[in-house]
Design an enzyme around this catalytic site. Structure first.
Site, PDB file in Angstrom:
ATOM      1  N   CYS A  25       0.835  -1.207   0.000  1.00 45.84           N
ATOM      2  CA  CYS A  25       0.000   0.000   0.000  1.00 45.84           C
ATOM      3  C   CYS A  25       0.868   1.253   0.000  1.00 45.84           C
ATOM      4  O   CYS A  25       0.478   2.286  -0.548  1.00 45.84           O
ATOM      5  CB  CYS A  25      -0.890   0.018   1.241  1.00 45.84           C
ATOM      6  SG  CYS A  25      -1.851  -1.480   1.468  1.00 45.84           S
ATOM      7  N   PHE A  26       2.048   1.138   0.642  1.00 47.44           N
ATOM      8  CA  PHE A  26       2.922   2.297   0.775  1.00 47.44           C
ATOM      9  C   PHE A  26       4.206   2.125  -0.032  1.00 47.44           C
ATOM     10  O   PHE A  26       5.129   2.938   0.124  1.00 47.44           O
ATOM     11  CB  PHE A  26       3.260   2.523   2.255  1.00 47.44           C
ATOM     12  CG  PHE A  26       2.051   2.663   3.132  1.00 47.44           C
ATOM     13  CD1 PHE A  26       1.328   3.846   3.158  1.00 47.44           C
ATOM     14  CD2 PHE A  26       1.607   1.602   3.904  1.00 47.44           C
ATOM     15  CE1 PHE A  26       0.206   3.972   3.955  1.00 47.44           C
ATOM     16  CE2 PHE A  26       0.488   1.724   4.713  1.00 47.44           C
ATOM     17  CZ  PHE A  26      -0.223   2.908   4.733  1.00 47.44           C
TER      18      PHE A  26
END
Length: 1182
Positions: free
Chosen positions: A1150-1151
């Site tokens: 996600c990051f």
């Protein structure tokens, strides 16, 4: 015993199975019987209802003495509705005729308002229904008019009946209901008539009149009566006059009505009261009048066309116009010609209209010195054109009767008559030279127009000797694969593989000798220049050749050099001819392709015309024509007409040439010339847009822009498909992307037009940024972006890894369009049925999207198929074996659109032709399926195009207009045209066969699948967003750059946390392992492990959001976040708290974050990292 028991059990099971099968079959039989009975009963009920309705209609129409309530307008309306409800074109013909008579009888009633059929128009409840009924009845009358033959007595009566219906209900002048007090209703009734007339025009009313007039007038003696012809012409003029002579209706009137053979002659003879006489405000003079009394127009006193038609018709109904088409559109608008061309500027037009010679009508039996008297009201011509002399026998100098030896036999073949007509008119009419009369035979329309506007005319203008010999001595008119051209005899026995060059055409015709049986002796002067057809005499011999003779090395001229004065005589001559042809292309729309084919017939004409354009003006090329755009002078318009003609012809030529002819044989244009031409066109189009000329353009300026832009885009798309231009050739260096973006934000028209017509002038990177900006703006508009005051709606789905495609399809296909564009969160369930660890903050969804796209595009699933050779994807023709396969294609299109919408690159290589369809290029009139065929099957393309170049008889190959395909072990025959499997491929239809085959393979075979896929894709991605990309650029937008990961770019844009930095030994080891120890596939797996996507971002890692990050961890995540001061100090001084050798690297997709333990050895880092990226266990890894 054991075996006996087992046997009885098996028998029992068999009997039970057979009983089940019998019960199931009985149920199927019962269901089928019920269904058949329902269908039969439904059919019988319909038949019975139709019989009852027809019986009621017959009773109503056959009643001789109607009682009260019968034959009123309301009863007629109800009966008409019943008949139209069950109407059959073949079976109800007589009933419809009786109904029309009944309606017309009701209109003739005196002082009976309830009987008048039109009285229902005043009914508040029935007005709309009545108007619709009248429209349906009148159009049925039109349909019957197309079937009737006016030369048959019975049919002629029916023609009058249906025409009376049309005349009555398209004008209010005969409606008795409007007399007296009803006069106030006339404006409203006129509006209803206009509505009805507009409906008929939309349905093809003018085509109906054209068919009727052709059936009745295309003969020496017309079969239409005076009243019928008056009615037809009145009907044809009504919409034109009502629309105040609008261009669209006037064009339809000219093309469909006035182009009917012998129309003007029969009108002048049978119906002199029809407004054909020239009047200041008349309709026909607006169409037919030729300017006179102006410079370089017709000589003073020369009659205009209606007057000529009247004179021609004065001699009776069997003149040339009775057998020749008489298109008034052939009369071109005023053209300024040089002095040596001027005297017979409209000679070709006159030759087409009056093939027998002069424009003055003279009786055949009159003495040669005695002309026919001018009609009443018209003064004698002060400048008459030379008339046709009396027929002379061969060798007799003086006038005399026509000899039997020179008369053409009635049984002579048509093509020989055409040749004789060309020879016979060489000394007649406009040129005033002696020769064969040949007055009784006229060329067929298409061949004649092609001969005038096509290759024969160009040959004559190009070479004053060879071309007339080709036409007059050995030529016959026929059709090649490219259009109508003049071709030598023997062509059928030895057809060339393509349109022959000028030199080969001359060589062939010079060595050919006509047989004695088909030779017609040409009397008069013997020089070849005097044997030219009369319709070519308007051009000075060798006009183009003399104009270009100073450019002997034009094939070496690749750039505009300038040097020729635009006011010189030779420039004016070429401009005059170009203006004439451009006017012909604009006016003669029905034979536009034939004209273009004739102009492109000579291989050297277009490149030499381009070289001629390059030499114009002091500096040549672009600057001169840009100045012409700003100068509204006659000379500027003529130069722009020459440029427009060059663009139209060149575009037509390049469109019909295949890649071998363009790139390898380099026909007509060298590749270097195409580079120069495309650079000129690109600059010209951009300047027209950026300088604001296109914003307010109309008329000729707008036509010029579309012509030049069309030629530019044909070259650009061909270059995108196969390069001939250098890198960055299409970019405009003087256009700053930042300036264009600013103007787009301000909604400036010119910036929008640049993006609409020439997006390729911007670098690809800037267009991608613009695309991402458009997506962001739409997300903000739909509320899909999280703000401080609101959060977007989130859709949660649960996906089992073992059934990813099925679960994704079931849960996503029902989502609305906005929900698909919004935020979707995915929760994975592993093979054990346990939810995987991890929270989706776009990373899990990216992984799901990439995995599901990988599955649906797998050829093993048979939704998509790979091309031979480069293995590119396109819809599988046999994908219909899947249940709901169209819904699957729509779902796949949505998934791909979602990936593009979110900026997620996926490894899906599409075939070029499929990308073109995704962009909508296949709807363009310049699109050719043959050009895209190599992207499907290069070997099939070579085999197919070899048929085009086959020198022998193509029918010997045993091909038919069909395609045989092996579908899952069965041979299936697909007919390319109805009945194609019985139609052999011959030399005449082989070009059509090639195009039909290419179109079938790439379009027809996968039409429904492609439409469903494109529908799903466009529900997410707007078509206008991707129109600024070419097919290869769209592939890059979908799949990213097809290149290895740029580690230096990745290293440059990586962020470090937890004590890691660029000089840390673990980081140094990591980059060294990726560069030297990992393969390209392993590097892609590493990128996917961290970002959930194996492809690098399209614009580089600088545009990866969030940025690529690496964080140092020493213990498990729940014990140490890695961001404490102790972790930072230990990481910085490499003080180990615990040996992390047992730990594996993890990631937060996600990051875009890689969590990397502080390993003590490089070998351990390599081993653990390779193991982690290859396990593919999602968030289970720890």
């Amino acid at each position: 015993m054991f075996s006996a028991s087992q046997s009885s059990k098996a028998q029992f099971l068999d009997k039970a199975r057979q009983a089940r099968e019998e019960r199931r079959e009985q149920k199927e039989r019962d269901r089928a019987a019920v269904q058949i009975q329902a269908l039969v009963r439904r059919f019988l009920c319909r038949c019975q209802l139709q019989r009852e309705i027809r019986r009621e209609v017959d009773d109503f129409l056959e009643a001789n003495d109607p009682g009260p309530g019968r034959r009123t307008a309301l009863s007629i309306f109800r009966t008409s509705r019943k008949l139209l409800f069950v109407f059959s074109f073949q079976n109800d013909k007589e009933r419809f005729e009786n109904l029309c008579r009944c309606i017309l009888n009701s209109m003739d009633a005196e002082n009976e308002a309830k009987v008048w059929y039109v009285s229902l128009a005043l009914s508040k409840d029935l007005t709309l229904l009545w108007i619709k009924q009248v429209k349906d009845i009148l159009w049925l009358s039109c349909e019957y008019l197309k079937q009737l033959k006016p030369d048959i007595l019975q049919d002629s009566k029916l023609v009058n009946l249906h025409l009376t219906m049309l005349v009555t209900f398209t004008d209010t002048s005969t409606w008795k209901i409007l007399r007296g007090k009803g006069e106030a209703l006339r404006p409203a009734m006129n509006h209803i008539c206009a509505n009805i007339m507009g409906h008929l025009n939309q349905k093809g009313f003018y085509s109906v009149l054209q068919i009727l007039l052709t059936n009745g007038l295309a003969r020496s003696r017309p079969s239409l009566s005076k009243g019928t012809l008056t009615a037809v012409f009145s009907l044809a003029l009504r919409p034109v006059v009502a629309a105040q002579f609008s261009d669209n209706l006037l064009r339809s009137f000219l093309i469909h009505v006035m182009s009917v053979p012998a129309m003007v002659t029969h009108l002048a003879t049978l119906t002199p009261e029809v407004p054909l006489v020239p009047q200041p405000r008349g309709a026909v003079p607006r169409c037919l009048r030729v300017p006179r009394g102006k410079p370089h127009s017709l000589p003073a006193g020369q009659p205009d066309l209606p007057e000529l038609a009247e004179r021609q018709g004065a001699g009776g109904g069997d003149g040339p116009l009775c057998e020749r088409p008489h298109p008034p559109a052939l009369v071109l608008p005023e053209v300024r010609l040089p002095e040596e061309v001027q005297p017979h500027a409209l000679a070709p037009c006159a030759r087409l209209v009056f093939p027998d010679g002069g424009l003055r009508s003279e009786r055949v039996d009159a003495p040669p010195h005695q002309a026919a008297a001018a009609p009443v009201g018209h003064p004698p011509d002060p400048h008459p054109l030379p008339r046709r002399p009396q027929q002379e026998a061969p060798g007799e100098p003086g006038p005399g009767p026509r000899s039997s030896a020179s008369r053409l036999p009635a049984e002579q073949p048509a093509h020989e008559k055409s040749v004789c007509q060309l020879q016979g008119c060489s000394g007649a009419g406009l040129c005033g030279q002696g020769g064969e009369a040949g007055a009784g035979f006229w060329l067929q329309q298409e061949a004649m127009c092609s001969a005038f506007w096509g290759s024969a005319c160009l040959l004559c203008a190009w070479n004053q000797q060879s071309a007339p010999r080709a036409v007059c001595e050995g030529g016959s008119l026929g059709r090649t694969g490219w259009g109508w051209v003049s071709r030598p005899e023997g062509w059928e026995q030895h057809p060339p593989t393509r349109t022959p060059s000028l030199s080969s055409f001359h060589t062939h015709t010079h060595t050919h000798t006509r047989s004695a049986s088909s030779t017609v002796t040409c009397t008069g002067r013997s020089s070849l220049s005097r044997k030219r057809p009369a319709f070519l005499c308007c051009f000075p011999p060798g006009l183009f050749k003399r104009a270009f003779q100073k450019s002997a090395s034009v094939r070496n001229i690749l750039k505009p050099v300038g040097g020729k004065r635009v006011d010189s005589a030779e420039v004016q001559k070429v401009c005059s001819v170009c203006v004439l042809y451009q006017m012909a292309l604009t006016t003669l729309t029905q034979i536009r392709l034939q004209i273009l084919t004739g102009l492109t017939y000579l291989d050297d004409l277009l490149p030499k015309l381009w070289a001629f354009i390059c030499e114009l003006g002091p500096q040549g090329g672009l600057k001169l024509f840009l100045e012409c755009l700003n100068n509204d002078t006659e000379g500027s318009k003529r130069l722009l007409a020459m440029l427009m003609l060059f663009c139209d012809c060149s575009r037509h030529l390049i469109t019909i040439l295949d890649d071998i002819e363009v790139y390898e044989e380099q026909l007509s244009f060298k590749l270097e010339e195409l580079v120069t031409i495309s650079s000129f066109l690109n600059s010209f189009v951009f300047k027209m847009i950026w300088d604001g000329i296109v914003e307010n353009a109309k008329g000729e300026t707008l036509e010029l822009f579309h012509s030049v832009h069309g030629w530019l885009m044909v070259l650009y798309e061909r270059d995108c498909r196969r390069r001939f231009a250098p890198e960055d050739h299409w970019l405009r260096k003087d256009l700053k992307p930042s300036l264009l973006f600013q103007e787009l934000d301000k909604d400036r028209k010119r910036a929008q037009l640049v993006l609409q017509y020439t997006p390729h002038v911007l670098p690809h990177k800037n267009r991608v940024l613009l695309f991402r900006n458009m997506v962001t703006k739409e997300k903000e508009k739909l509320g899909l972006v999280e703000t401080s005051s609101a959060s977007p709606h989130v859709t949660h789905i649960t996906i089992r890894r073992s059934r990813m495609l099925e679960d994704g399809y079931e849960q996503l296909r029902q989502l609305s369009q906005n929900a698909m564009k919004g935020v979707i969160r995915v929760k994975f369930v592993n093979d054990l049925g346990v939810d995987e660890a991890g929270i989706d903050q776009d990373g899990v969804f990216k992984e799901f999207l990439e995995e599901i796209i990988k599955k649906v595009f797998d050829p093993a699933l048979n939704l998509f198929k790979t091309t031979s050779g480069d293995e590119r994807l396109y819809p599988s023709p046999t994908s219909y074996i899947h249940e709901n396969y169209l819904q699957l294609f729509e779902f796949v299109g949505k998934m791909l659109g979602k990936a593009v919408y979110e900026g997620i690159v996926v490894d899906v290589p599409f075939a070029s032709f499929f990308l073109s369809q995704l962009l909508g290029h296949h709807h363009s009139i310049f699109y050719s399926s043959v050009d895209e065929l190599p992207s499907l099957d290069s070997e099939f393309y070579k085999n197919l195009t070899s048929i085009k170049r086959y020198d022998g008889d193509t029918s010997d190959l045993g091909l038919t207009l069909s395609y045989d395909e092996d579908v899952m072990g069965q041979l299936v025959c697909h007919e390319l045209v109805p009945g194609g499997k019985t139609m052999p491929v011959t030399n005449e239809n082989k070009i059509s066969y090639i195009h039909l085959m290419a179109h079938f393979r790439m379009h027809t075979q996968i039409k429904s699948q492609t439409a469903a896929f494109i529908g799903g894709f466009r529900s997410i991605i707007k078509p206008e967003w991707i129109r600024m990309f070419s097919a290869p650029e769209l592939q890059r937008l979908i799949s990213g750059d097809n290149a290895e990961i740029d580690l230096e770019d990745l290293k440059k844009h990586t962020v470090y946390y937890g004590g890691f930095h660029g000089s840390h030994r673990v980081i140094i080891w990591l980059w060294d392992i990726l560069a030297n120890d990992f393969s390209p596939d392993e590097r892609a797996m590493f990128l996917k492990f961290v970002t959930s996507c194996s492809r690098p971002p399209l614009l580089g890692f600088a545009y990866l959001k969030p940025p690529f990050s690496i964080r140092c961890v020493e213990v498990s995540d729940d014990q140490d976040t890695g961001d404490t001061l102790g972790s930072v100090l230990r990481g910085f001084f490499t003080i180990r708290k615990r040996e992390p050798g047992g730990r594996l690297p993890t990631s937060s997709t996600c990051f875009n974050l890689l969590k990397l333990p502080n390993y003590s050895k490089k070998s351990v880092l390599r081993e653990k990292l390779r193991y982690a990226i290859s396990m593919n266990t999602g968030f289970e890894l720890s």
